[in-house]
Design a protein around this motif. Structure first.
Motif, PDB file in Angstrom:
ATOM      1  N   TYR A   1       0.860  -1.181   0.000  1.00 27.93           N
ATOM      2  CA  TYR A   1       0.000   0.000   0.000  1.00 27.93           C
ATOM      3  C   TYR A   1       0.898   1.233   0.000  1.00 27.93           C
ATOM      4  CZ  TYR A   1      -3.163  -3.540   1.932  1.00 27.93           C
ATOM      5  OH  TYR A   1      -3.893  -4.677   2.151  1.00 27.93           O
TER       6      TYR A   1
ATOM      7  N   ARG B   1       3.124   3.386 -16.210  1.00 26.79           N
ATOM      8  CA  ARG B   1       3.242   3.324 -14.753  1.00 26.79           C
ATOM      9  C   ARG B   1       4.062   2.110 -14.337  1.00 26.79           C
ATOM     10  NH1 ARG B   1      -2.102   4.072 -11.462  1.00 26.79           N
ATOM     11  NH2 ARG B   1      -2.868   2.355 -12.754  1.00 26.79           N
TER      12      ARG B   1
ATOM     13  N   SER C   1      -1.947  -2.344  -4.014  1.00 21.29           N
ATOM     14  CA  SER C   1      -3.294  -1.876  -3.709  1.00 21.29           C
ATOM     15  C   SER C   1      -3.318  -0.358  -3.658  1.00 21.29           C
ATOM     16  CB  SER C   1      -3.762  -2.444  -2.367  1.00 21.29           C
ATOM     17  OG  SER C   1      -5.024  -1.887  -1.997  1.00 21.29           O
ATOM     18  N   THR C   2      -4.421   0.242  -4.159  1.00 26.25           N
ATOM     19  CA  THR C   2      -4.591   1.688  -4.061  1.00 26.25           C
ATOM     20  C   THR C   2      -5.230   2.098  -2.749  1.00 26.25           C
ATOM     21  OG1 THR C   2      -6.761   1.615  -5.158  1.00 26.25           O
ATOM     22  CG2 THR C   2      -4.818   1.899  -6.562  1.00 26.25           C
TER      23      THR C   2
ATOM     24  N   ARG D   1      -5.391   3.090   1.166  1.00 33.02           N
ATOM     25  CA  ARG D   1      -4.439   3.886   1.928  1.00 33.02           C
ATOM     26  C   ARG D   1      -4.696   3.706   3.426  1.00 33.02           C
ATOM     27  NH1 ARG D   1      -6.728   7.134  -1.699  1.00 33.02           N
ATOM     28  NH2 ARG D   1      -7.523   8.630  -0.192  1.00 33.02           N
TER      29      ARG D   1
ATOM     30  N   ALA E   1     -11.002  -0.657  -3.213  1.00 34.08           N
ATOM     31  CA  ALA E   1      -9.775  -0.140  -3.815  1.00 34.08           C
ATOM     32  C   ALA E   1      -9.394  -1.033  -4.987  1.00 34.08           C
ATOM     33  CB  ALA E   1      -8.639  -0.100  -2.785  1.00 34.08           C
TER      34      ALA E   1
ATOM     35  N   THR F   1      -6.738  -3.317  -6.854  1.00 40.89           N
ATOM     36  CA  THR F   1      -5.551  -4.114  -6.562  1.00 40.89           C
ATOM     37  C   THR F   1      -4.976  -4.649  -7.859  1.00 40.89           C
ATOM     38  OG1 THR F   1      -6.874  -6.120  -6.226  1.00 40.89           O
ATOM     39  CG2 THR F   1      -6.367  -4.787  -4.276  1.00 40.89           C
TER      40      THR F   1
ATOM     41  N   GLU G   1     -10.281   4.390 -11.416  1.00 41.53           N
ATOM     42  CA  GLU G   1      -9.477   4.230 -10.215  1.00 41.53           C
ATOM     43  C   GLU G   1      -8.776   5.520  -9.846  1.00 41.53           C
ATOM     44  OE1 GLU G   1      -5.512   2.446 -10.588  1.00 41.53           O
ATOM     45  OE2 GLU G   1      -6.108   1.877 -12.617  1.00 41.53           O
TER      46      GLU G   1
ATOM     47  N   LEU H   1      -5.440   7.447  -9.262  1.00 47.42           N
ATOM     48  CA  LEU H   1      -4.048   7.368  -9.682  1.00 47.42           C
ATOM     49  C   LEU H   1      -3.198   7.825  -8.507  1.00 47.42           C
ATOM     50  CD1 LEU H   1      -4.183   8.803 -13.316  1.00 47.42           C
ATOM     51  CD2 LEU H   1      -4.492   6.448 -12.523  1.00 47.42           C
ATOM     52  N   LEU H   2      -2.362   6.927  -8.004  1.00 51.55           N
ATOM     53  CA  LEU H   2      -1.593   7.209  -6.810  1.00 51.55           C
ATOM     54  C   LEU H   2      -0.472   8.207  -7.094  1.00 51.55           C
ATOM     55  CD1 LEU H   2      -1.320   3.622  -5.315  1.00 51.55           C
ATOM     56  CD2 LEU H   2      -2.798   5.480  -4.565  1.00 51.55           C
TER      57      LEU H   2
ATOM     58  N   LEU I   1      -1.922  12.634  -5.922  1.00 57.24           N
ATOM     59  CA  LEU I   1      -3.016  11.669  -6.011  1.00 57.24           C
ATOM     60  C   LEU I   1      -4.134  12.285  -6.840  1.00 57.24           C
ATOM     61  CD1 LEU I   1      -4.411   9.412  -3.263  1.00 57.24           C
ATOM     62  CD2 LEU I   1      -5.996  10.938  -4.442  1.00 57.24           C
TER      63      LEU I   1
END
Length: 450
Positions: free
Chosen positions: A34, A162, A182-183, A185, A249, A251, A304, A306-307, A327
């Motif tokens: 994470y 990415r 995983s996105t 947090r 989230a 994954t 989703e 985007l981290l 983010l």
């Protein structure tokens, strides 16, 4: 055969303890990463007869915590108490047969042979990687020199490749493990913050006059002229990946099992490739810059988040630089700078500036400032330019600020930024665009402009 799954949060594991003592080795099986932390699942495989047993799992990383410990076993196995020992293990007799001892010795020998082989293989890979990096560098030089012309095309696209870079210092090598990204947090704040009302009070005019009179002699107590409230502190806490959007989230499960050695490797794994329709323009601020900058805006059209992470930027095949992307929620927009456009030159001049009394009765003072902004396009292609400048602003009724400009500004006070003015200009190749501003400040006699 019994399989125990030991899962720990924040890279934390533990060692169970029970009655007929059996030692089992825990092998790292799955790692879920994470933002900012990870969970590690270790697999212990044992052949146990029916009955009650003490199971010891040694050689786990130091500095562990039992807070995030979870142990799972098949339905026919009932788990009892779990003890996390930080130092010495219980002394137990070695009941291993000679055959087991000989097998262990052979395993130790083979592991040493394997370590020596890994070292040799790593050295060969490093030499090969160095050669590949040198070739890539030389190719990039040729590519950069051939890509100096700035072309964005009629339908510009933003492509995002990415990847994730993983290193670990848990005290153990991760060998042949399944990696999950995983996105979610779990280290962030999990509930909304509070609101605190401002305590206001009134004071009589006589008391206020008395306080004002004595202000020069003694400091005013804090509680008499302000309300101070302390807000409570809150803790906030080709390998391919297959995306799973079924939960809260996203994954990504890597189909290939991987190795990451303890403390010595940075493993870079591809995640996916995304492509977005993009608006491209030039942004110019002559007040601070001598040339314009290329900007691109895109909308996160995926399902989703985007981290955030570090990004290497390229434009038209040429490396531009590095940035850190925030983010970005699904459906949100993001502006990214893609470096200077040296062929879009900017100037800002103030040819006229006058102060003094104006009007028949000289009843007011004023300051007039004339500013000329120029954008010169020497790039060889047409550019849409967002030109930005600033003018003074006032929050006093007696100080009046007016602006006249040719052409008229497209926007003023964008997003609540007081005094900011912007123009949307089209500047053809080889052409020049000029904006003339005249700012006037007026205030009553007897006052001084600050």
């Amino acid at each position: 055969m019994i399989r125990l799954f030991v899962t720990t949060s924040l890279l934390a594991l533990a060692a169970p303890a029970f009655a007929d003592t059996i030692t089992g080795q825990a092998r790292v099986d799955t790692v879920t990463i994470y933002p900012g932390l990870a969970t590690v699942t270790r697999l212990v495989t044992l052949d146990l007869p029916a009955g009650q047993h003490d199971i010891i799992i040694p050689d786990l990383p130091l500095g562990l915590s039992a807070d995030g410990l979870r142990i799972a076993a098949p339905a026919q196995v009932r788990l009892g108490a779990v003890n996390l020992a930080f130092d010495r293990l219980p002394v137990t007799p070695d009941q291993s047969s000679p055959a087991i001892l000989a097998a262990r010795a052979e395993v130790d020998r083979l592991e040493e042979v394997l370590r020596e082989s890994d070292t040799a293989i790593a050295a060969i890979r490093l030499r090969a990687q160095a050669a590949e990096d040198q070739i890539a560098f030389l190719q990039s030089l040729g590519q950069a020199s051939a890509g100096e012309s700035l072309t964005t095309g009629d339908d510009p696209q933003l492509d995002i490749d990415r990847a994730v870079v993983i290193s670990q210092a848990t005290g153990q090598d991760w060998l042949d493990v399944q990696l999950v990204l995983s996105t979610a947090r779990p280290g962030d704040q999990i509930a909304p913050g509070g609101a605190w009302a401002e305590l206001r009070h009134i004071i009589s005019e006589d008391a206020l006059a008395g306080e004002t009179t004595g202000m020069a002699d003694a400091p005013m107590p804090l509680q008499r002229n302000s309300a101070v409230m302390a807000a409570p502190m809150m803790d906030t806490a080709p390998i391919t990946a297959q995306a799973d959007f079924s939960g809260v989230a996203v994954t990504y499960v890597y189909l290939n099992r991987i190795d990451i050695r303890n403390g010595v490797e940075d493993l870079r794994l591809p995640l996916d490739q995304l492509s977005f329709d993009t608006d491209v323009w030039a942004e110019a601020t002559p007040m601070t810059d001598a040339n314009a900058y290329r900007m691109a805006e895109f909308t996160n059209t995926t399902d989703e988040i985007l981290l955030p992470g570090r990004a290497m930027l390229h434009a038209d095949g040429t490396m531009i630089g590095f940035s850190h992307l925030p983010l970005l929620a699904a459906g949100a927009d993001l502006d990214i700078g893609f470096g200077p456009l040296d062929g879009l030159r900017l100037t800002r001049m103030t040819p006229d500036r006058s102060t003094g009394d104006r009007g028949v009765f000289s009843s007011s003072n004023q300051l007039v400032e004339r500013t000329v902004l120029t954008v010169e396009n020497l790039t060889g292609q047409d550019w849409d330019v967002l030109l930005r400048d600033a003018v003074p602003y006032s929050e006093q009724d007696d100080l009046q600020v007016s602006l006249t400009a040719v052409p008229e500004p497209t926007r003023r006070d964008r997003d609540g930024a007081r005094g900011i003015v912007e123009w949307d200009l089209s500047v053809p190749a080889g052409a020049e665009q000029e904006v003339v501003m005249e700012t006037t400040l007026r205030w009553p006699s007897g006052y001084v402009l600050r």
